[in-house]
Design a protein around this motif. Sequence first.
Motif, PDB file in Angstrom:
ATOM      1  N   MET A   1       0.768  -1.272   0.186  1.00 37.13           N
ATOM      2  CA  MET A   1      -0.096   0.058   0.032  1.00 37.13           C
ATOM      3  C   MET A   1       0.804   0.982  -0.031  1.00 37.13           C
ATOM      4  O   MET A   1       1.997   1.321   0.767  1.00 37.13           O
ATOM      5  N   SER A   2       0.522   2.159  -0.645  1.00 42.23           N
ATOM      6  CA  SER A   2       1.484   3.435  -0.879  1.00 42.23           C
ATOM      7  C   SER A   2       1.236   4.508   0.484  1.00 42.23           C
ATOM      8  O   SER A   2       0.255   4.042   1.292  1.00 42.23           O
ATOM      9  N   SER A   3       2.200   5.201   0.583  1.00 42.05           N
ATOM     10  CA  SER A   3       2.164   5.788   1.800  1.00 42.05           C
ATOM     11  C   SER A   3       0.976   6.938   1.858  1.00 42.05           C
ATOM     12  O   SER A   3       0.422   6.921   3.098  1.00 42.05           O
ATOM     13  N   SER A   4       0.578   7.122   0.776  1.00 40.36           N
ATOM     14  CA  SER A   4      -0.525   8.065   0.950  1.00 40.36           C
ATOM     15  C   SER A   4      -1.835   7.438   1.429  1.00 40.36           C
ATOM     16  O   SER A   4      -2.757   7.841   2.315  1.00 40.36           O
ATOM     17  N   ALA A   5      -1.943   6.177   0.846  1.00 33.25           N
ATOM     18  CA  ALA A   5      -3.209   5.335   1.386  1.00 33.25           C
ATOM     19  C   ALA A   5      -3.011   4.943   2.828  1.00 33.25           C
ATOM     20  O   ALA A   5      -4.193   4.904   3.453  1.00 33.25           O
ATOM     21  N   LEU A   6      -1.631   4.651   3.196  1.00 32.54           N
ATOM     22  CA  LEU A   6      -1.730   4.519   4.567  1.00 32.54           C
ATOM     23  C   LEU A   6      -2.154   5.550   5.702  1.00 32.54           C
ATOM     24  O   LEU A   6      -2.751   5.375   6.492  1.00 32.54           O
ATOM     25  N   ALA A   7      -1.599   6.812   5.119  1.00 34.13           N
ATOM     26  CA  ALA A   7      -1.845   8.122   5.829  1.00 34.13           C
ATOM     27  C   ALA A   7      -3.505   8.278   5.999  1.00 34.13           C
ATOM     28  O   ALA A   7      -4.211   8.715   7.003  1.00 34.13           O
ATOM     29  N   VAL A   8      -4.153   7.994   4.859  1.00 33.88           N
ATOM     30  CA  VAL A   8      -5.646   8.273   4.670  1.00 33.88           C
ATOM     31  C   VAL A   8      -6.337   7.098   5.697  1.00 33.88           C
ATOM     32  O   VAL A   8      -7.336   7.429   6.511  1.00 33.88           O
ATOM     33  N   GLN A   9      -5.820   5.934   5.670  1.00 30.41           N
ATOM     34  CA  GLN A   9      -6.394   4.722   6.428  1.00 30.41           C
ATOM     35  C   GLN A   9      -6.222   5.119   8.003  1.00 30.41           C
ATOM     36  O   GLN A   9      -6.950   4.939   8.822  1.00 30.41           O
ATOM     37  N   ALA A  10      -5.004   5.703   8.303  1.00 33.56           N
ATOM     38  CA  ALA A  10      -4.679   6.278   9.664  1.00 33.56           C
ATOM     39  C   ALA A  10      -5.526   7.240  10.187  1.00 33.56           C
ATOM     40  O   ALA A  10      -5.954   7.474  11.510  1.00 33.56           O
ATOM     41  N   ALA A  11      -6.054   8.296   9.237  1.00 35.66           N
ATOM     42  CA  ALA A  11      -6.845   9.307   9.500  1.00 35.66           C
ATOM     43  C   ALA A  11      -8.194   8.788   9.763  1.00 35.66           C
ATOM     44  O   ALA A  11      -8.923   9.328  10.729  1.00 35.66           O
ATOM     45  N   ASP A  12      -8.553   7.853   8.951  1.00 39.18           N
ATOM     46  CA  ASP A  12     -10.010   7.245   9.170  1.00 39.18           C
ATOM     47  C   ASP A  12     -10.082   6.548  10.649  1.00 39.18           C
ATOM     48  O   ASP A  12     -10.947   6.904  11.089  1.00 39.18           O
ATOM     49  N   GLN A  13      -9.007   5.715  10.646  1.00 39.92           N
ATOM     50  CA  GLN A  13      -9.134   5.296  12.073  1.00 39.92           C
ATOM     51  C   GLN A  13      -9.239   6.403  13.437  1.00 39.92           C
ATOM     52  O   GLN A  13      -9.907   6.201  14.309  1.00 39.92           O
ATOM     53  N   LEU A  14      -8.367   7.473  12.990  1.00 34.72           N
ATOM     54  CA  LEU A  14      -8.495   8.356  14.141  1.00 34.72           C
ATOM     55  C   LEU A  14      -9.820   8.973  14.470  1.00 34.72           C
ATOM     56  O   LEU A  14     -10.582   9.227  15.315  1.00 34.72           O
ATOM     57  N   VAL A  15     -10.460   9.117  13.202  1.00 31.44           N
ATOM     58  CA  VAL A  15     -11.783   9.658  13.108  1.00 31.44           C
ATOM     59  C   VAL A  15     -13.004   8.717  13.661  1.00 31.44           C
ATOM     60  O   VAL A  15     -13.746   9.199  14.674  1.00 31.44           O
ATOM     61  N   ARG A  16     -12.691   7.546  13.247  1.00 30.81           N
ATOM     62  CA  ARG A  16     -13.559   6.474  13.958  1.00 30.81           C
ATOM     63  C   ARG A  16     -13.278   6.234  15.523  1.00 30.81           C
ATOM     64  O   ARG A  16     -14.456   6.120  16.187  1.00 30.81           O
ATOM     65  N   ASP A  17     -12.102   6.385  15.988  1.00 31.68           N
ATOM     66  CA  ASP A  17     -11.789   6.159  17.460  1.00 31.68           C
ATOM     67  C   ASP A  17     -12.661   7.624  18.022  1.00 31.68           C
ATOM     68  O   ASP A  17     -13.082   7.497  19.092  1.00 31.68           O
TER      69      ASP A  17
END
Length: 397
Positions: A1-17
């Motif tokens: 997975m690209s680094s920008s996709a990873l960053a989006v995934q991490a941001a999504d997780q933060l919003v979910r948390d």
Amino acid sequence: MSSSALAVQAADQLVRDYSLSLCATEESLAAVREVIASQLKPKVLDVDLKAEYPEAFLRALGLAGGFNGAVAPEFGGNGLGLKHVIQVMEEVSKECLSSGFLVWCQTACARYIQLSDNDWVKKTYLPRIASGELLAGTGLSNTIKSCDAIEDYRLAARRVDGGYVINGVLPWVSNLGADHVFTTGCPVRGEDSCSDGLLFVLVDCNQPGFKLVDCAHFIGLDGTRTLACQFKEAFIPDNMVLAHPSESAAYIKRIKPGMILAQMGMGLGLIDACAGLMAQSNRTLSHVNQYLDDQFEDIDGALQEGRAASYALAEQLEDEPDADLTLDILKLRLAGGELSVRAAHAAMLHQGAKGYLVRNAAQRRLREAYFIAIVTPATKHLRREIARIEAGHACDA
Ligand SMILES: Cc1cc2nc3c(=O)[nH]c(=O)nc-3n(C[C@H](O)[C@H](O)[C@H](O)COP(=O)(O)OP(=O)(O)OC[C@H]3O[C@@H](n4cnc5c(N)ncnc54)[C@H](O)[C@@H]3O)c2cc1C
């Protein structure tokens, strides 16, 4: 997975948390409000005028999860941290500051245990304190004031085999009873009677060598079971130690900012209630109330700012426990005490003679407000520490 996709995934997780924690907070506060309405509201006058200790309410609040923010999930807490502690204290203090202060006592004691390195005490006591099965206090005013060179230590410990022996008297510790526990701290004196550093312990009120004495009565907060604590050759075993002298400097740094910041829950709740009394009076008396110095909008505006700052600092302290937030916390706590007295004064003037009646909330709020300004750290203590730090003196925490 690209680094920008990873960053989006991490941001999504933060919003979910974040959304999950908002839901959990709302659910928890709804349960807290229910207990306040059913168990505290009918008792407020008895707590204030008859010095009735609101034990049944505290236990019900514990069962409803009201103390859980101070405790990690593995020991029965909810993981919502200091902000949740402040929010619960705020809800309770909107009705009754005595009970709000008891919430502070219970959660402060839980937090001191949580932030210690003593796993046995955590496992043995935290789940019972979180659930309200065990009620708990904190006798650290004298320790903190002595650390800040305001008064002498009232207790002293000496090292013995398997623990420490403590002697001395603490005049006022709240939320106590024969089957309660509380935390305190004092210097350990060597044979030359010089201090080897501070010791922090959890004390069982039922233990040999320890006695509770009911000797002080107050014009407000008299339902808080505030008792004198007498230590006469009281042996505290090592397994009840929260910090030995070699660990205590780091321990104070961990507990002190949160201890002071959490007290904002008392101020926010009381100020909110005073703004409510002003608004209530304005329904019929705004034509004359408009000549008073502090108007509803002044107090409410300052309240909103204080609330936002308290929650933001509480979140930051949880996320970055090593950040140096001391000066910000001291200034906010000072403003909280000052605004409490100002808001209660304004509520009293808005309510007029009605506010002077024995059963009216306005005069009770005035007496309660002064407690926020005098409980450790008091207004004079806070101003002294702020002046010292701004003059370049190092602070303990
Ligand atoms: C209703 C009520 C409940 C309280 N509950 C608690 C509690 O749960 N835990 C707790 O630790 N403190 C508690 N306190 C004490 C409080 O936090 C302050 O320490 C106290 O109000 C004195 O502050 P001060 O600024 O007037 O003291 P100062 O004006 O600085 O001190 C006056 C003198 O009084 C004596 N003194 C004052 N406070 C203390 C103290 N805490 N210990 C020993 N000697 C003292 C000392 O001799 C001191 O030099 C309570 C006080 C009240 C009024």
